[in-house]
Design a protein around this motif. Structure first.
Motif, PDB file in Angstrom:
ATOM      1  N   ARG A 177      72.653   9.039 -49.612  1.00  0.00           N
ATOM      2  CA  ARG A 177      73.390   9.869 -50.571  1.00  0.00           C
ATOM      3  C   ARG A 177      72.607  10.033 -51.870  1.00  0.00           C
ATOM      4  O   ARG A 177      72.591  11.113 -52.465  1.00  0.00           O
ATOM      5  N   GLU A 178      71.952   8.969 -52.306  1.00  0.00           N
ATOM      6  CA  GLU A 178      71.149   9.043 -53.528  1.00  0.00           C
ATOM      7  C   GLU A 178      70.033  10.056 -53.367  1.00  0.00           C
ATOM      8  O   GLU A 178      69.764  10.863 -54.266  1.00  0.00           O
ATOM      9  N   ALA A 205      74.317   4.598 -48.861  1.00  0.00           N
ATOM     10  CA  ALA A 205      74.166   4.795 -50.308  1.00  0.00           C
ATOM     11  C   ALA A 205      72.784   5.354 -50.628  1.00  0.00           C
ATOM     12  O   ALA A 205      72.641   6.232 -51.495  1.00  0.00           O
ATOM     13  N   ASP A 206      71.769   4.860 -49.926  1.00  0.00           N
ATOM     14  CA  ASP A 206      70.414   5.333 -50.188  1.00  0.00           C
ATOM     15  C   ASP A 206      70.247   6.780 -49.774  1.00  0.00           C
ATOM     16  O   ASP A 206      69.590   7.572 -50.468  1.00  0.00           O
TER      17      ASP A 206
END
Length: 523
Positions: free
Chosen positions: A365-366, A362-363
């Protein structure tokens, strides 16, 4: 009788057969009896570790012969020290008479003018060998710089072409294995794991591959098994990205045939000289894995390495978190200190692989979204990068000042040692040892100053941020974590124990982008 490859260029007069005719005629005219012939065909005169010379020495020791006859001194050897040892010490010890027909040398007449000239002829013969060696090296160097490949064979995966420059041509059978080695390395497998996989799949190693190609016997003394050293050599060879690299090793001298590796600045490199087997970006990525201290990780029974293996560490004791797979198939990471020594020394710090992978992915992708806007990404990390660069700059400035002061002290110490020696306050040996030690420290200090000064000019985050953006763009659409993604982007991850108050925990991800020298910053 002796004939080297260089001697063959002199013409038919030095051939073994002509030497044989001349020497047999001399022995016959002198009323002698030929006991045996000692022939070293294809050997340099600077080499006295020759089979015929060894056999001659054994026959001399046993009393089988009493005279050694050669065409001239150079046929016996071109090393003036060894030739002198044989003529002045070894042969006289066993009562052997030595005759060099063409040079009028006969040890039975030690007072002759030819014997007086013997040392000079020995030196000249060695000079001839040295000069020939120098010329050959110059010719080879000129050919390399002109783009001609002078090596015996190309690395595994290539063969020499039929053109004048012997340009590398891809051997497709071996090239497929080379590409697979690079692919496995990008997936995070160690050289030992890759070697084991290739061996298990029955793929012959380079030596066995060449044996099969040239139709030689497959049962010769070479194993078909792969070893880590071979894999590492393939992973570090720039030939596979299309560059021809020559003069990477050389013999110490024309006397000493031991081969030594040369520093990179002495290599002769021709970029884009032939078709590459692997893309340059892939080659660079693999080299980065090997050079930036990337964790090796541990492979399971299926030779698979978890994407985060060796990357996750305990925030309290600093040890790596060990990956363990449960009976249900789900796994997690546990502090190695806890598993090895127990809870007395550290707690478990257990975190499930699914949770950790979700957080990391998730990090990434962010940040991948932010990477579309480079200024926004730079602004996000500029403050942290500036702080770290400032700390590094101040540290380098302090060190440079301290080293410069030490240089002044060393100069005074060296001068003091000389003065004490002149005044005979200290022995000569002590003075030499002190000066040698001070000079070595001075050289190291000057090198440290140069490196620190060079770093002061590179405390900038712009290039590193751009490289990081390029990496993020490449992995922006990844659906799951891969070993290559983790090794390219992540330096390390630290996991704390759960907080007693709310059950939360601190997870810090350190990415490889803050500075071009491999330092990381925290997210």
């Amino acid at each position: 009788m002796r004939l080297s490859r260089d001697d063959e260029k002199e013409g038919e007069s030095l051939s073994i057969e002509n030497q044989r005719v001349m020497l047999r005629a001399f022995v016959s005219d002198s009323g002698g009896v030929v006991v045996d012939e000692y022939v070293d065909d294809g050997y340099s005169g600077t080499n006295f570790d020759r089979p015929a010379v060894k056999r001659l020495l054994l026959d001399a020791q046993s009393g089988r012969i009493d005279t050694v006859v050669v065409k001239d001194l150079s046929r016996f050897g071109r090393n003036y020290i060894h030739v002198g040892q044989y003529i002045d010490y070894i042969f006289p010890t066993y009562g052997i008479r030595f005759i060099a027909v063409g040079d009028n040398i006969d040890t039975a007449d030690r007072g002759s003018a030819a014997m007086d000239m013997l040392p000079i002829m020995n030196v000249f013969n060695e000079w001839h060998a040295a000069n020939t060696s120098k010329k050959i090296r110059a010719v080879l160097d000129a050919k390399r710089r002109a783009g001609k490949y002078t090596g015996w064979s190309y690395p595994y995966g290539y063969r020499a072409g039929d053109d004048d420059k012997r340009t590398a041509v891809i051997d497709e059978d071996a090239a497929a294995t080379v590409r697979r080695i690079y692919e496995l390395r990008l997936r995070g497998l160690s050289a030992a794991s890759i070697a084991r996989i290739l061996t298990d799949d029955g793929i012959p190693n380079p030596a066995a591959h060449y044996t099969r190609k040239d139709g030689g016997k497959q049962n010769r003394r070479c194993s078909e098994h792969w070893v880590p050293k071979t894999v590492l050599r393939i992973l570090s060879d720039p030939t596979y990205k299309g560059s021809t690299v020559q003069h990477r090793s050389a013999r110490i001298s024309y006397k000493n045939k031991r081969v030594v590796n040369l520093p990179a600045e002495e290599w002769i490199v021709a970029e884009n000289s032939h078709p590459p087997i692997v893309d340059e970006k892939v080659w660079n990525a693999v080299r980065q894995i090997g050079n930036d201290g990337a964790p090796r990780g541990r492979a399971d029974k299926t030779h698979t390495v978890h994407p985060l293996s060796g990357v996750v560490a305990c925030a309290d004791c600093g040890k790596k978190l060990k990956y363990k797979r449960g009976s249900s198939g789900n796994g997690g990471f546990v502090c190695r200190t806890y598993t090895d020594l127990g809870k007395k020394y550290c707690s478990s710090h257990y975190v499930s692989e699914r949770l950790l992978e979700t957080i990391v992915l998730a990090d990434i992708r962010e940040m991948s979204v932010a990477a579309i806007d480079v200024p926004a990404l730079k602004a996000r990390f500029e403050k942290e990068v500036a702080r770290r660069n400032e700390e590094a700059r101040l540290a380098d400035e302090r060190n440079i000042k301290a080293w410069q002061n030490r240089l002044k002290e060393l100069d005074k110490l060296i001068m003091s040692a000389f003065e004490d020696r002149v005044l005979e306050c200290i022995p000569r040996a002590v003075c030499e040892e002190l000066c040698k030690r001070y000079a070595a420290e001075r050289e190291t200090t000057e090198k440290n100053i140069a490196e620190a000064t060079d770093r002061l000019e590179k405390h900038d985050c712009a290039d590193a941020a751009a490289l990081f953006v390029e990496k993020l763009t490449r992995f922006a659409n990844c659906e799951c974590l891969t070993r290559e993604l983790c090794l390219r982007l992540i330096d390390r991850i630290t996991v704390s124990e759960k907080h007693t108050s709310d059950g939360g925990r601190d997870i810090h991800i350190y990415y490889k982008f803050a500075r071009g020298d491999g330092k990381s910053t925290e997210k």
